[in-house]
Design an enzyme around this catalytic site. Structure first.
Site, PDB file in Angstrom:
ATOM      1  N   ASP A 256       4.312   3.967   1.963  1.00  0.00           N
ATOM      2  CA  ASP A 256       3.775   2.722   1.417  1.00  0.00           C
ATOM      3  C   ASP A 256       4.864   1.647   1.389  1.00  0.00           C
ATOM      4  O   ASP A 256       4.641   0.500   1.786  1.00  0.00           O
ATOM      5  CB  ASP A 256       3.236   2.984   0.013  1.00  0.00           C
ATOM      6  CG  ASP A 256       2.377   1.848  -0.522  1.00  0.00           C
ATOM      7  OD1 ASP A 256       1.814   1.081   0.291  1.00  0.00           O
ATOM      8  OD2 ASP A 256       2.247   1.747  -1.748  1.00  0.00           O
TER       9      ASP A 256
ATOM     10  N   HIS B 279      -2.668   7.441   0.479  1.00  0.00           N
ATOM     11  CA  HIS B 279      -2.556   6.005   0.750  1.00  0.00           C
ATOM     12  C   HIS B 279      -1.308   5.693   1.580  1.00  0.00           C
ATOM     13  O   HIS B 279      -1.384   5.046   2.630  1.00  0.00           O
ATOM     14  CB  HIS B 279      -2.511   5.241  -0.579  1.00  0.00           C
ATOM     15  CG  HIS B 279      -2.171   3.794  -0.440  1.00  0.00           C
ATOM     16  ND1 HIS B 279      -3.112   2.819  -0.184  1.00  0.00           N
ATOM     17  CD2 HIS B 279      -0.980   3.130  -0.533  1.00  0.00           C
ATOM     18  CE1 HIS B 279      -2.521   1.637  -0.118  1.00  0.00           C
ATOM     19  NE2 HIS B 279      -1.230   1.801  -0.335  1.00  0.00           N
TER      20      HIS B 279
END
Length: 364
Positions: free
Chosen positions: A172, A272
């Site tokens: 991320d 994610h």
């Protein structure tokens, strides 16, 4: 155009900080604390948390986080709050738990203290909550009234989480510099509501440099159970540097492509940050980045165990029309793809994902 930089009022990082939560709440003089906590954290650290609040003389009400960070769940929690007693919201857990706590504090009009138990996303420091539908599809970004009041990162606790989660946070954080750079080139308005600031861009660059310098060592230290300086550096990069860097530096293609990928059930099990890592490589393909940069990003991802191919995302047998549908979703009106310094079409994104997949399959 004005520049705006958001940041938490206070960011605290160190070992043993979980034991001081009650003290930090007491210092706010806000009244009873309402904590939204991951079930695992309750089972392992529940007594430690309760003891901290008892020592601080602060009443604590707990609610275990279940399901998705959805608007429906946020509404339900807000409706259950006794606002005449509760004076501060706590979120203790992973990214979706923290975003739920942020959204609850927003709608309840209460301050919030966030305690990330993993460094898998940059959610703790941002003034944005990412909402999903109950089936896991991306819903929207919820802009909050203010940044979190306090963020408490206990590096000893975070280092005990599965190494995959730390790596996902690195994935991320990897996008932060490249997206801020794209926004800087395009003059995009960031999530903070203004042009990206020098401070935010500098933090985004420091985030990338820290990942490249300390990432591999930090992952190995966590595997060996060590809370080293390198682990602390990566925790700060994943949570603080990336959090300020993305929010006040801007999002672009990498997170837009991530959002598009969430419509594909085949990769719902992918974290994610893992999807963002692949999407960062795809953004670099869109930008026709130099080979040196592509090699550095692809090599970093391989070393960290982050996806660089469609197969590693669970999309080895994805039908072309499905991948194109994800590309179309990434270009949704109002999404971060608009922040790129050139026009991007779904066909461009589709081609970039295929190019990233080919590059990811290369050895170098």
């Amino acid at each position: 155009m004005r520049q705006i930089t958001y940041a938490p009022s206070k960011y605290i990082q160190g070992e043993g900080e979980l034991d001081r939560l009650g003290t930090y709440c007491a210092q706010m003089e806000a009244g009873e604390a309402y904590a939204i906590i991951d079930p695992y954290i309750v089972s392992v650290y529940g007594e430690e948390i309760r003891s901290s609040f008892a020592a601080g003389g602060v009443a604590l009400e707990e609610r275990e986080f279940q399901g998705e960070c959805s608007f429906a769940q946020v509404e339900e929690i807000v409706s259950e709050l006794y606002l005449e007693r509760v004076g501060v919201i706590l979120g203790i857990g992973g990214g979706k738990t923290l975003d739920t706590a942020k959204a609850v504090s927003h709608y309840a009009g209460l301050p919030v203290i966030l305690v990330p138990t993993v460094a898998s996303t940059d959610a703790p420091c941002s003034r944005v909550a990412v909402l999903y539908f109950e089936d896991g599809r991306f819903d929207r970004y919820l802009s909050l009234r203010r940044s979190p009041d306090v963020v408490v990162a206990d590096t000893g606790l975070i280092a005990k989480a599965p190494v995959r989660l730390l790596a996902a946070g690195m994935g991320d954080a990897l996008s932060t510099y490249f997206e801020a750079r794209a926004c800087r080139e395009s003059g995009a308005v960031t999530e903070a509501g203004g042009l990206g600031s020098i401070a935010a861009f500098s933090l985004a660059r420091a985030c990338y440099d820290t990942l490249i310098t300390d990432g591999a060592a930090a992952l190995e230290d966590v595997r060996q159970g060590r809370v080293s300086d390198q682990v602390a550096h990566i925790v700060e990069a994943n949570i603080y540097l990336s959090g300020i860097g993305f929010e006040s530096g801007g999002l672009a293609a990498a997170h837009a492509i991530h959002n598009g990928l969430t419509i594909l059930e085949e990769c719902r099990h992918i974290l994610h940050g893992e999807k963002v890592a692949f999407a960062t490589l795809a953004q670099l393909m869109l930008e026709q980045a130099p080979e040196e940069e592509l090699a550095a990003v692809a090599g970093f991802c391989r070393e960290a165990g982050l996806p660089v191919t469609l197969a590693q995302l669970g999309l080895a047998d994805i039908a072309p029309e499905q991948l194109l549908a994800a590309a179309e979703a990434s270009c949704a009106e109002g999404g971060p793809m608009k922040n790129m310094p050139f026009t991007v079409t779904p066909q461009d994104v589709y081609a970039a994902m295929l190019a990233a997949d080919r590059r990811g399959q290369q050895a170098g």
